[in-house]
Scaffold this active site. Structure first.
Site, PDB file in Angstrom:
ATOM      1  N   LYS A 115     -18.300  18.543 -29.984  1.00 18.83           N
ATOM      2  CA  LYS A 115     -19.556  19.330 -29.482  1.00 18.83           C
ATOM      3  C   LYS A 115     -19.030  20.858 -28.926  1.00 18.83           C
ATOM      4  O   LYS A 115     -19.817  21.677 -29.191  1.00 18.83           O
ATOM      5  CB  LYS A 115     -20.149  18.545 -28.240  1.00 18.83           C
ATOM      6  N   GLU A 199     -22.231  22.341 -19.856  1.00 18.93           N
ATOM      7  CA  GLU A 199     -22.909  23.282 -20.107  1.00 18.93           C
ATOM      8  C   GLU A 199     -24.309  23.524 -19.106  1.00 18.93           C
ATOM      9  O   GLU A 199     -24.389  22.520 -18.383  1.00 18.93           O
ATOM     10  CB  GLU A 199     -23.525  23.139 -21.325  1.00 18.93           C
ATOM     11  N   ARG A 291     -25.295  12.539 -39.807  1.00 14.03           N
ATOM     12  CA  ARG A 291     -25.986  11.173 -40.644  1.00 14.03           C
ATOM     13  C   ARG A 291     -27.315  11.023 -40.544  1.00 14.03           C
ATOM     14  O   ARG A 291     -27.970  11.616 -40.143  1.00 14.03           O
ATOM     15  CB  ARG A 291     -25.088  10.237 -39.639  1.00 14.03           C
TER      16      ARG A 291
HETATM   17  P1  ADP Z   1     -29.812   8.669 -33.187  1.00 16.85           P
HETATM   18  O1  ADP Z   1     -28.967   9.802 -32.867  1.00 16.85           O
HETATM   19  O2  ADP Z   1     -29.936   8.384 -34.688  1.00 16.85           O
HETATM   20  O3  ADP Z   1     -31.319   9.026 -32.559  1.00 16.85           O
HETATM   21  P2  ADP Z   1     -28.593   7.259 -31.348  1.00 16.85           P
HETATM   22  O4  ADP Z   1     -27.977   8.250 -30.314  1.00 16.85           O
HETATM   23  O5  ADP Z   1     -29.476   6.078 -30.553  1.00 16.85           O
HETATM   24  O6  ADP Z   1     -29.506   7.505 -32.509  1.00 16.85           O
HETATM   25  O7  ADP Z   1     -27.219   6.575 -31.992  1.00 16.85           O
HETATM   26  C1  ADP Z   1     -27.614   5.668 -32.880  1.00 16.85           C
HETATM   27  C2  ADP Z   1     -26.480   4.486 -32.818  1.00 16.85           C
HETATM   28  O8  ADP Z   1     -25.130   5.052 -32.932  1.00 16.85           O
HETATM   29  C3  ADP Z   1     -26.638   3.817 -31.550  1.00 16.85           C
HETATM   30  O9  ADP Z   1     -25.968   2.510 -31.600  1.00 16.85           O
HETATM   31  C4  ADP Z   1     -25.293   4.765 -30.872  1.00 16.85           C
HETATM   32  O10 ADP Z   1     -24.559   3.610 -30.029  1.00 16.85           O
HETATM   33  C5  ADP Z   1     -24.465   4.699 -31.963  1.00 16.85           C
HETATM   34  N1  ADP Z   1     -23.551   5.980 -31.755  1.00 16.85           N
HETATM   35  C6  ADP Z   1     -24.032   7.305 -31.800  1.00 16.85           C
HETATM   36  N2  ADP Z   1     -23.128   8.120 -31.471  1.00 16.85           N
HETATM   37  C7  ADP Z   1     -21.946   7.480 -31.600  1.00 16.85           C
HETATM   38  C8  ADP Z   1     -20.686   7.822 -31.150  1.00 16.85           C
HETATM   39  N3  ADP Z   1     -20.079   9.210 -31.091  1.00 16.85           N
HETATM   40  N4  ADP Z   1     -19.598   6.855 -31.032  1.00 16.85           N
HETATM   41  C9  ADP Z   1     -20.155   5.432 -30.993  1.00 16.85           C
HETATM   42  N5  ADP Z   1     -21.373   5.257 -31.396  1.00 16.85           N
HETATM   43  C10 ADP Z   1     -22.213   6.276 -31.416  1.00 16.85           C
HETATM   44  P1  ADP Z   2     -25.563  12.143 -27.585  1.00 19.06           P
HETATM   45  O1  ADP Z   2     -24.895  12.977 -28.581  1.00 19.06           O
HETATM   46  O2  ADP Z   2     -25.083  11.399 -26.891  1.00 19.06           O
HETATM   47  O3  ADP Z   2     -26.828  12.057 -28.322  1.00 19.06           O
HETATM   48  P2  ADP Z   2     -26.537  14.772 -26.520  1.00 19.06           P
HETATM   49  O4  ADP Z   2     -25.812  15.884 -26.273  1.00 19.06           O
HETATM   50  O5  ADP Z   2     -27.339  14.895 -27.966  1.00 19.06           O
HETATM   51  O6  ADP Z   2     -25.725  13.554 -26.593  1.00 19.06           O
HETATM   52  O7  ADP Z   2     -27.770  14.675 -25.632  1.00 19.06           O
HETATM   53  C1  ADP Z   2     -28.520  13.380 -25.145  1.00 19.06           C
HETATM   54  C2  ADP Z   2     -29.580  13.700 -24.168  1.00 19.06           C
HETATM   55  O8  ADP Z   2     -28.962  14.049 -22.768  1.00 19.06           O
HETATM   56  C3  ADP Z   2     -30.461  14.671 -24.707  1.00 19.06           C
HETATM   57  O9  ADP Z   2     -31.589  14.151 -25.458  1.00 19.06           O
HETATM   58  C4  ADP Z   2     -31.162  15.269 -23.447  1.00 19.06           C
HETATM   59  O10 ADP Z   2     -32.210  14.317 -22.907  1.00 19.06           O
HETATM   60  C5  ADP Z   2     -30.074  15.191 -22.440  1.00 19.06           C
HETATM   61  N1  ADP Z   2     -29.082  16.572 -22.222  1.00 19.06           N
HETATM   62  C6  ADP Z   2     -28.034  16.656 -23.117  1.00 19.06           C
HETATM   63  N2  ADP Z   2     -27.504  18.141 -22.698  1.00 19.06           N
HETATM   64  C7  ADP Z   2     -28.621  18.604 -21.800  1.00 19.06           C
HETATM   65  C8  ADP Z   2     -28.503  19.818 -21.116  1.00 19.06           C
HETATM   66  N3  ADP Z   2     -27.884  20.762 -21.316  1.00 19.06           N
HETATM   67  N4  ADP Z   2     -29.744  19.739 -20.232  1.00 19.06           N
HETATM   68  C9  ADP Z   2     -30.662  18.927 -20.183  1.00 19.06           C
HETATM   69  N5  ADP Z   2     -30.543  17.518 -20.631  1.00 19.06           N
HETATM   70  C10 ADP Z   2     -29.661  17.609 -21.677  1.00 19.06           C
END
Ligand code: ADP
Ligand code: ADP
Ligand code: MG
Length: 472
Positions: A115, A199, A291
């Site tokens: 990230k 952040e 993906r």
């Molecule tokens: P999407 O990003 O497709 O909206 P999710 O964030 O819910 O969906 O992730 C989809 C699936 O992939 C979940 O089962 C989550 O636990 C898994 N997953 C996503 N990112 C990772 C990661 N970096 N490491 C392990 N599992 C992950």
């Molecule tokens: P993941 O890889 O697990 O999907 P993300 O970085 O996409 O993680 O963040 C997942 C969720 O966490 C976001 O959809 C949002 O709801 C919350 N989030 C992440 N970063 C921030 C931020 N800087 N401020 C507020 N909410 C955040």
């Protein structure tokens, strides 16, 4: 065109990919752990191979999977989501074995999966990112200093995190001090990396993400956005396409940004660029998922583009079939992630045997799942057991249809999030399309629904009991 694909996944996404293969005349190869012997993807694929007695390790064994694909004469591997889908080493291993990895290049996966690297790449491309540390944090002192200069609240995040885990909001220095070691240990356990960064926390933002497609000939387009603001603990529950909270100018702007982001890193295949939208209508890049996503379905529904088919075509080296202006949206689609969890009991997983299941149907309803009556949900995997997707021409009608479809669905033997979703659908803020990522937490009262079965459900349960008794 590809002739045979190994699907390095399980559950509904494996079934989804098998369906795309079937429509394209491509042979599909499924893999399964001992725990998944009776899983639907095993029955649906053209060929299936057991990859061991351990529930998880087989699905994560890069070299065993690559060897199996080669030995069974596959020309490509589709990783689905989760598992190895964002593992650069897996993509590299495929390539080295002469197999096509259905996704972007290993280098791009590596860069976007980190990230902090992704943030750097986006800054370089002129994409707005949340204010934050430029790289990984070296110490808690550096974290405290950085947080002071950005201003609380801040988000402490695992650099290689995903699936909503490894993220903590910190409202002050004490909280940051306390969470620092927690997030590091969480990240080490879950993602095998101790790297963290921070952040600015955007308070109660909207989660807006854009689906992109890019081929190997320099073409990149977007398929508009999804609103994934209905989340619990940073995990998505309900997703909507397009966002009912954006106007057309915002929609065009964010779509354009996503394409610039994808092009700037040499992205190929399907991907998603996630943004946060704050109260002042400012967008910030959050991360890129390299993906297919769980919620790709709603974009398919409103655009008519089969995203998995496009992934396979792109991987085969074909140019994109659509120009940006040919992508037309129609109406709204909503996806409900039906999780085997008990909302009344802190969303505790509720695995077990599905005693009876029938899918919702009728106009504007799609169900993606791998469950069937008699199926026993193994406790080792994701709690998501089905995705119910509805669509209609207007937001109001999509909500009505969602309500009808969720009530239409019969799913007995386990607790699910369905009754909770029915409460969300009734809420005025949801109905008037005015919500952010704080919705679920702000409306804790929505889990206080009655568990009394509705009369029609009761009638069908009695009928089923009678039928099984009399052997009818
Ligand atoms: P999407 O990003 O497709 O909206 P999710 O964030 O819910 O969906 O992730 C989809 C699936 O992939 C979940 O089962 C989550 O636990 C898994 N997953 C996503 N990112 C990772 C990661 N970096 N490491 C392990 N599992 C992950
Ligand atoms: P993941 O890889 O697990 O999907 P993300 O970085 O996409 O993680 O963040 C997942 C969720 O966490 C976001 O959809 C949002 O709801 C919350 N989030 C992440 N970063 C921030 C931020 N800087 N401020 C507020 N909410 C955040
Ligand atoms: Mg995310």
């Amino acid at each position: 065109m590809l002739r045979k694909i190994l699907i390095a996944n399980r559950g509904e996404i494996a079934v989804r990919i098998i369906r795309a293969c079937a429509e394209m005349g491509i042979r599909s190869v499924a893999i399964y752990s001992e725990a998944d012997r009776f899983a639907l993807h095993v029955k649906k694929a053209d060929e299936s191979y057991c990859i061991g007695s351990e529930p998880m390790s087989g699905y994560l064994n890069i070299y065993a999977l690559v060897n199996l694909a080669a030995a069974t004469g596959c020309d490509a591997i589709h990783p689905g989501y989760g598992f190895l889908s964002e593992n650069a080493l897996f993509a590299k291993a495929c390539k080295e074995r002469g197999l096509i990895f259905i996704g972007p290049d290993a280098e791009v996966i590596h860069r976007m999966g980190d990230k902090t690297e992704a943030r750097k790449a986006m800054v370089a491309a002129g994409i707005p990112v949340t204010p934050g540390s430029s790289g990984n944090l070296e110490s808690v002192e550096e974290a405290l200093e950085m947080a002071e200069s950005i201003g609380y609240p801040i988000m402490l995040k695992a650099t290689s995190g995903g699936g909503g885990r490894g993220i903590r909001r910190c409202d002050n220095a004490e909280e940051l001090q306390r969470n620092y070691s927690r997030v590091i240990s969480e990240a080490t356990k879950a993602f095998g990396s101790a790297d963290v960064f921070l952040e600015k926390c955007i308070v109660n933002p909207k989660h807006i993400e854009v689906q992109v497609l890019a081929d190997h000939h320099g073409n990149a387009i977007h398929l508009y956005e999804r609103d994934c603001s209905i989340q619990r603990r940073n995990q998505k529950l309900i997703e909507i396409a397009p966002s009912p909270q954006l106007d057309e100018a915002q929609r065009q702007y964010i779509g354009g940004l996503a394409v610039i982001a994808a092009k700037s890193v040499g992205y190929t295949n399907a991907g998603t660029v996630e943004f946060l939208l704050d109260d002042n209508d400012r967008f910030y890049f959050m991360e890129m998922n390299t993906r297919v996503q769980v919620e790709h379905t709603i974009t398919e529904t409103v655009t008519g583009v089969d995203i998995v088919e496009e992934q396979i075509r792109i991987a085969a080296g074909l140019p994109l079939r659509f120009k940006q202006h040919e992508i037309v949206r129609r109406g709204y689609a909503i996806q409900f992630r039906v999780n085997a969890e008990d909302p009344k009991n802190s969303f505790l997983p509720s695995f077990g045997k599905i005693t009876r299941y029938y899918a919702p149907g009728g106009p504007g309803v799609r169900t993606d799942t791998a469950i069937y009556t008699g199926y026993e949900i193994p406790p080792y995997y994701d709690s998501m057991v089905a995705k119910v997707i509805v669509n209609a021409l207007t937001w109001e009608d999509a909500i009505q249809r969602g309500e009808r479809a969720l009530k239409d669905m019969g799913l007995f033997g386990i607790k699910t999030t369905i009754p909770y979703y029915l409460q969300i659908l009734k809420h005025p803020e949801f109905r008037t399309a005015c919500f952010n990522t704080g919705f679920v937490e702000q409306h804790g009262e929505l889990v206080n629904y009655s568990n009394k079965p509705r009369p029609e459900v009761l009638a069908s349960v009695i009928a089923a009991a009678m039928a099984s008794h009399t052997g009818l």
